[in-house]
Design a protein around this motif. Sequence first.
Motif, PDB file in Angstrom:
ATOM      1  N   GLN A  30      -9.680  -3.719  -5.057  1.00 23.62           N
ATOM      2  CA  GLN A  30      -8.750  -3.511  -3.944  1.00 23.62           C
ATOM      3  C   GLN A  30      -9.300  -2.368  -3.109  1.00 23.62           C
ATOM      4  OE1 GLN A  30      -5.068  -2.807  -6.217  1.00 23.62           O
ATOM      5  NE2 GLN A  30      -4.813  -5.017  -6.385  1.00 23.62           N
ATOM      6  N   HIS A  69       1.844  -7.333   0.920  1.00 20.56           N
ATOM      7  CA  HIS A  69       1.037  -6.174   0.538  1.00 20.56           C
ATOM      8  C   HIS A  69       0.006  -5.769   1.604  1.00 20.56           C
ATOM      9  CE1 HIS A  69       2.873  -6.796  -3.280  1.00 20.56           C
ATOM     10  NE2 HIS A  69       2.085  -7.761  -3.700  1.00 20.56           N
ATOM     11  N   HIS A 114       4.925  -3.009  -4.207  1.00 18.77           N
ATOM     12  CA  HIS A 114       4.315  -2.040  -5.127  1.00 18.77           C
ATOM     13  C   HIS A 114       2.955  -1.538  -4.641  1.00 18.77           C
ATOM     14  CE1 HIS A 114       2.172  -5.529  -6.793  1.00 18.77           C
ATOM     15  NE2 HIS A 114       1.384  -4.708  -7.443  1.00 18.77           N
ATOM     16  N   PHE A 115       2.347  -2.225  -3.642  1.00 21.69           N
ATOM     17  CA  PHE A 115       1.084  -1.697  -3.112  1.00 21.69           C
ATOM     18  C   PHE A 115       1.299  -0.329  -2.449  1.00 21.69           C
ATOM     19  CE2 PHE A 115      -2.447  -5.045  -2.881  1.00 21.69           C
ATOM     20  CZ  PHE A 115      -2.035  -5.637  -4.059  1.00 21.69           C
ATOM     21  N   ASP A 128       2.125 -14.784  -0.360  1.00 18.19           N
ATOM     22  CA  ASP A 128       2.212 -13.939  -1.553  1.00 18.19           C
ATOM     23  C   ASP A 128       1.633 -12.543  -1.286  1.00 18.19           C
ATOM     24  OD1 ASP A 128       2.525 -13.258  -4.294  1.00 18.19           O
ATOM     25  OD2 ASP A 128       0.500 -13.938  -4.772  1.00 18.19           O
ATOM     26  N   MET A 129       0.589 -12.474  -0.507  1.00 15.74           N
ATOM     27  CA  MET A 129      -0.175 -11.226  -0.408  1.00 15.74           C
ATOM     28  C   MET A 129      -0.341 -10.677   1.010  1.00 15.74           C
ATOM     29  SD  MET A 129      -1.292 -10.502  -3.571  1.00 15.74           S
ATOM     30  CE  MET A 129      -2.805  -9.552  -3.468  1.00 15.74           C
ATOM     31  N   LYS A 151       0.855   2.583  -4.864  1.00 11.65           N
ATOM     32  CA  LYS A 151      -0.428   2.854  -5.528  1.00 11.65           C
ATOM     33  C   LYS A 151      -0.983   4.218  -5.106  1.00 11.65           C
ATOM     34  CE  LYS A 151      -1.571  -2.014  -6.012  1.00 11.65           C
ATOM     35  NZ  LYS A 151      -2.281  -2.355  -7.245  1.00 11.65           N
ATOM     36  N   GLU A 160      -9.350 -11.275  -5.970  1.00 15.73           N
ATOM     37  CA  GLU A 160      -8.875 -11.316  -7.362  1.00 15.73           C
ATOM     38  C   GLU A 160      -9.649 -12.402  -8.087  1.00 15.73           C
ATOM     39  OE1 GLU A 160      -4.394 -10.066  -7.671  1.00 15.73           O
ATOM     40  OE2 GLU A 160      -4.518 -11.808  -6.390  1.00 15.73           O
TER      41      GLU A 160
END
Length: 468
Positions: A334, A239, A177-178, A234-235, A181, A215
Motif C-alpha cells: 500500500q 479507501h 480504516h485506511f 470496495d476500494m 493507518k 493485493e
Amino acid sequence: ALPESVVVVLFGATGDLASRMVLPALHEVHDRGLMPAHWRLVGCATDVLDDDGFRDLVRASLERSELGVPAGWDPSAVRYAGGGFTAEDSGELPTVLAQVREELRDTAGTEPVVLHFLAVPPVAFAAITKGLGAHGLADGARVVFEKPYGTSAESFKELDALVKEVLTEDQVFRIDHFLGKEGVQTIYVLRFANQLFGSEWSRASIDQVQIDVPEDLDVANRATFYEATGAALDMLVTHLFQVAGQVAMEPPADLRDPESVIAAREAALRAFRPLDPVEDVVLGQFEGYTDIEGVPSDSVQDTFVAARLWVDTERWRGVPFLLRTGKRMARKTQRITLVLKPPFGPLAGELSEPNTIEICFAGDGEIRLGITVKTPGPDLTFSPGKAVLELDDVPGGEPISPYASLIHDALIGDRSLFTTAEGLRAAFAAFAPLQGEARPQPEPYAPGTWGPAAAHRLAAPHRWMLGE
Ligand code: BG6
C-alpha cells in the motif's frame, strides 16, 4: 477527552468482523491504557447466548489475535444482549443496557458515554438505527458505522437521510480504516511539520500522485460479497478516495481541531472531478475469476481498477492522481508515491529516474525518499538512491493498529479521521459515472501480474512506480 466511563454496545457481536477486528482492537485500546477507567462491553446479536457464552466467544477471538488473552483476564465487564435489535423488536438490549448504565453510574459517579458499534452487514444499518431511535437509545450516544456506507450516490443519500432522522452528524462515526493507518495519519505531519515536504506539496514540484494498493489475495472465501461489489466499489470510492483526500487537502486552520481537519478533507473531495470512465478508468478481471464457486460464468465484475483522478484545485491543477488496486496481483502493498518533476539547471535532462516521496501505509508505515546521488566512485555519474524511515523505529512511539486508533478517537469524540456525510456525498458524485452506462468492460489479466496492460497508459509519461 476520555470520558470517565463508557458502554460499548457491539452489534453483530457474534459475527466475523467483531471477532477478527473489533474485539482484538478493543483489547488493544485497553492494553494501551486508552480505555476509560470504568467500562462495559455489551455484545448484541440474534444468537441465543448467555453472558458466559459470549465471554467464551470474546476469549476465543482474543486467543486468535496478536495480543492474545490478557493475563488474569476478568470477563465480568462483558455482557450479552440477545434477541436481535430492530424498531419492532428490541430484544434484550434495553434491559441489559439499563443495568450496566446503572452499575457505571454507581461506580464512576457519572453518566457513561454510550458507543454503539455497528459491526453488521450494511443491510442491517437502517434497521438498527431506526431501533436506536424507537427505543430511546440514540440520545447523546455515539454511533460507529462500518463500511460500506452506501453503494451509490442514491443509496448513500437514502441511508444518510434515515440516519439523520435519528442522529445528528456529530454523533456519527463512519469508519474507513485506511484513514486510521499510521502511514496515512502521518501524511499531514510530514507535510505541515517539515518545510522540506510542505513546500513541495503542489503542482509546482509534483508531476503525479500515485496511490497504489495491489493485493495478492484471492476472493474465493468471500465470492458472494465480492461479486456484488467489485474492486472499484470496495476500494476506490472508499479507501483510495479518502487517502487521496488526505493527500490533496489544503492546510487545515488547526490540525488539532477535528472540524477544521474535516472541512479541509471535505473540500478536497468536493474538488474531485467526476471520473471519465472512457479516458481515465481501466477495469480488469483476473483470469479464473469466473471459475470461483458462486461467481456466474458470464460475470463482468471488476477485480481490478486503475483510475486517473483530477483534483480541481489551484494546488493540483494538471496533476493526475493515479489510483490502482486489485486482487490476485503480483504483490500486496500500500503506497502513496509523489513523483517529482525533473530538475532544471545543470542536470536538466540527465536523470533516468524521477525523484519520489513515498509513503508506505501497509502495516506500521514507512517513509521512503527516492533521491538522486552521485554514484560513489571517481566519475560524475548519477544513481537513484533510497532513504527509508520505518515509523516503527521512531523513538518513543509504538504503532497502533487502524481499528484501535479509530476506536480510541471515537471514545474521545474526535471525528477527524472519520468520513463525513458531505465527504461521502462528494466521493459518490465523483464516482457515479463509473456506475453508469459508460462503465468500461473489465479487461482480463493473468493472476500474479500488475493488471491489464491497458492500465499502463494512464501513468504516461511516467510509469506505475510499483511493478514492472
Ligand atoms: C477492506 C476491503 O475494506 O479492506 C478488502 O473490503 C481489502 O477487499 C481490505 O482487502 C484491505 O484492508 P487492509 O487492512 O489489508 O489494508
